[in-house]
Design a protein around this motif. Sequence first.
Motif, short mmCIF file in Angstrom:
data_model
loop_
_atom_site.label_atom_id
_atom_site.label_comp_id
_atom_site.label_asym_id
_atom_site.label_seq_id
_atom_site.Cartn_x
_atom_site.Cartn_y
_atom_site.Cartn_z
N VAL A 146 0.87 -1.17 0.00
CA VAL A 146 0.00 0.00 0.00
C VAL A 146 0.91 1.23 0.00
N VAL A 147 0.77 2.06 -1.02
CA VAL A 147 1.62 3.23 -1.17
C VAL A 147 0.76 4.49 -1.04
N ASP A 148 1.03 5.26 0.01
CA ASP A 148 0.24 6.46 0.29
C ASP A 148 -1.26 6.16 0.25
N GLY A 149 -1.63 5.03 0.85
CA GLY A 149 -3.03 4.67 0.96
C GLY A 149 -3.62 3.95 -0.22
N ARG A 150 -2.85 3.75 -1.30
CA ARG A 150 -3.35 3.09 -2.50
C ARG A 150 -2.73 1.70 -2.63
N LEU A 151 -3.57 0.72 -2.89
CA LEU A 151 -3.12 -0.66 -3.01
C LEU A 151 -2.44 -0.92 -4.35
N VAL A 152 -1.30 -1.60 -4.30
CA VAL A 152 -0.64 -2.12 -5.50
C VAL A 152 -0.93 -3.63 -5.50
N PRO A 153 -1.86 -4.11 -6.34
CA PRO A 153 -2.35 -5.48 -6.17
C PRO A 153 -1.41 -6.57 -6.67
N ASN A 154 -1.62 -7.76 -6.11
CA ASN A 154 -1.03 -9.00 -6.63
C ASN A 154 0.50 -9.00 -6.66
N THR A 155 1.12 -8.55 -5.57
CA THR A 155 2.58 -8.52 -5.57
C THR A 155 3.21 -9.91 -5.48
N GLU A 156 2.64 -10.81 -4.68
CA GLU A 156 3.11 -12.20 -4.61
C GLU A 156 4.60 -12.33 -4.27
N PHE A 157 5.10 -11.51 -3.35
CA PHE A 157 6.49 -11.59 -2.94
C PHE A 157 6.78 -12.84 -2.11
N GLY A 158 5.75 -13.58 -1.74
CA GLY A 158 5.98 -14.84 -1.05
C GLY A 158 6.62 -15.87 -1.96
N HIS A 159 6.58 -15.61 -3.27
CA HIS A 159 7.17 -16.55 -4.24
C HIS A 159 8.47 -16.03 -4.83
N LEU A 160 9.07 -15.05 -4.17
CA LEU A 160 10.42 -14.66 -4.57
C LEU A 160 11.37 -15.84 -4.40
N GLU A 161 12.35 -15.93 -5.28
CA GLU A 161 13.38 -16.95 -5.09
C GLU A 161 14.44 -16.38 -4.13
N VAL A 162 14.60 -17.04 -3.00
CA VAL A 162 15.59 -16.63 -2.01
C VAL A 162 16.54 -17.79 -1.78
N ASP A 163 17.81 -17.59 -2.12
CA ASP A 163 18.84 -18.63 -1.96
C ASP A 163 18.44 -19.93 -2.63
N GLY A 164 17.84 -19.79 -3.82
CA GLY A 164 17.52 -20.98 -4.61
C GLY A 164 16.21 -21.66 -4.27
N HIS A 165 15.42 -21.05 -3.36
CA HIS A 165 14.15 -21.65 -2.95
C HIS A 165 13.02 -20.65 -3.12
N ASP A 166 11.82 -21.17 -3.43
CA ASP A 166 10.62 -20.35 -3.35
C ASP A 166 10.47 -19.92 -1.89
N ALA A 167 10.36 -18.62 -1.65
CA ALA A 167 10.47 -18.10 -0.28
C ALA A 167 9.51 -18.77 0.69
N GLU A 168 8.24 -18.92 0.29
CA GLU A 168 7.27 -19.44 1.25
C GLU A 168 7.51 -20.92 1.58
N SER A 169 8.23 -21.64 0.70
CA SER A 169 8.48 -23.05 0.98
C SER A 169 9.41 -23.25 2.16
N ARG A 170 10.12 -22.17 2.56
CA ARG A 170 11.03 -22.27 3.70
C ARG A 170 10.71 -21.28 4.82
#
Length: 255
Positions: A146-170
């Motif tokens: 949410v930027v200055d009160g406005r939603l930026v939809p569907n970011t899905e940062f839980g599925h960023l690749e972190v150290d070779g893994h889908d973030a939410e898997s770890r």
Amino acid sequence: MSQPTTGLGIDIGGSGIKGAPVDLDSGEFLRERIKILTPEESSPAAVTDIVARISDHFPETARGPVGITFPGVVQNGTIHTSANLDESWVGTDARALFTEAVGRPVRVLNDADAAALAESRYGAAKGVRGTVLMTTLGTGIGTALVVDGRLVPNTEFGHLEVDGHDAESRASSGAKERDGLSYSEWVNERLQRYYRVIEDLVWPDLIVVGGGVSRKAHKFLPLLDLRTPIVPAILRNTAGSVGAALAAAQGLEVP
């Protein structure tokens, strides 16, 4: 036409489907919410049946707006990703499906987006300017900006690749339970790294942590070493339902 003062919010998750009528002035439930376990076969037909049952449980909301969350990317009412529910959801017009099931138009949006709307209106992000990052820690990791009160939809940062893994898997609380980690192990081995990566990506002014595990925020948030202030969601695990009802009442169809 004035905005409705009450609405029905239904929050679809990987482990449970929850709903309650919401007072849109206060963000509080008007009745005790109902929760039904998500079926093992979480197909569109099976989940839609539960959505209809929850709607029928609150006949007093029959003329009001209905908002429904989904744990995935939602564009114009259509589901595009489904990490923690049946893959057959991908490509489904959930708005049409749920509208038919409850007998009136609905609004469908990502579950973390709904939680962020609720926290921005009633909770930990109320009145905060700049960039707010919402993360919901549960079966997976949901995120919203949410930027200055406005939603930026569907970011899905839980599925960023972190150290070779889908973030939410770890780093999700589901992964913590699956792997039998203590809170300190979860933070030191996984959650710390995830939040460092994401704060370097979007440079938020505030991070709000929701999901079921936020009830125990005192056990893990103080262990994190971040430059960004990080606080638990005030609405806790009710934020999804509240935000869904709010979105429906405001006429928001997240693009």
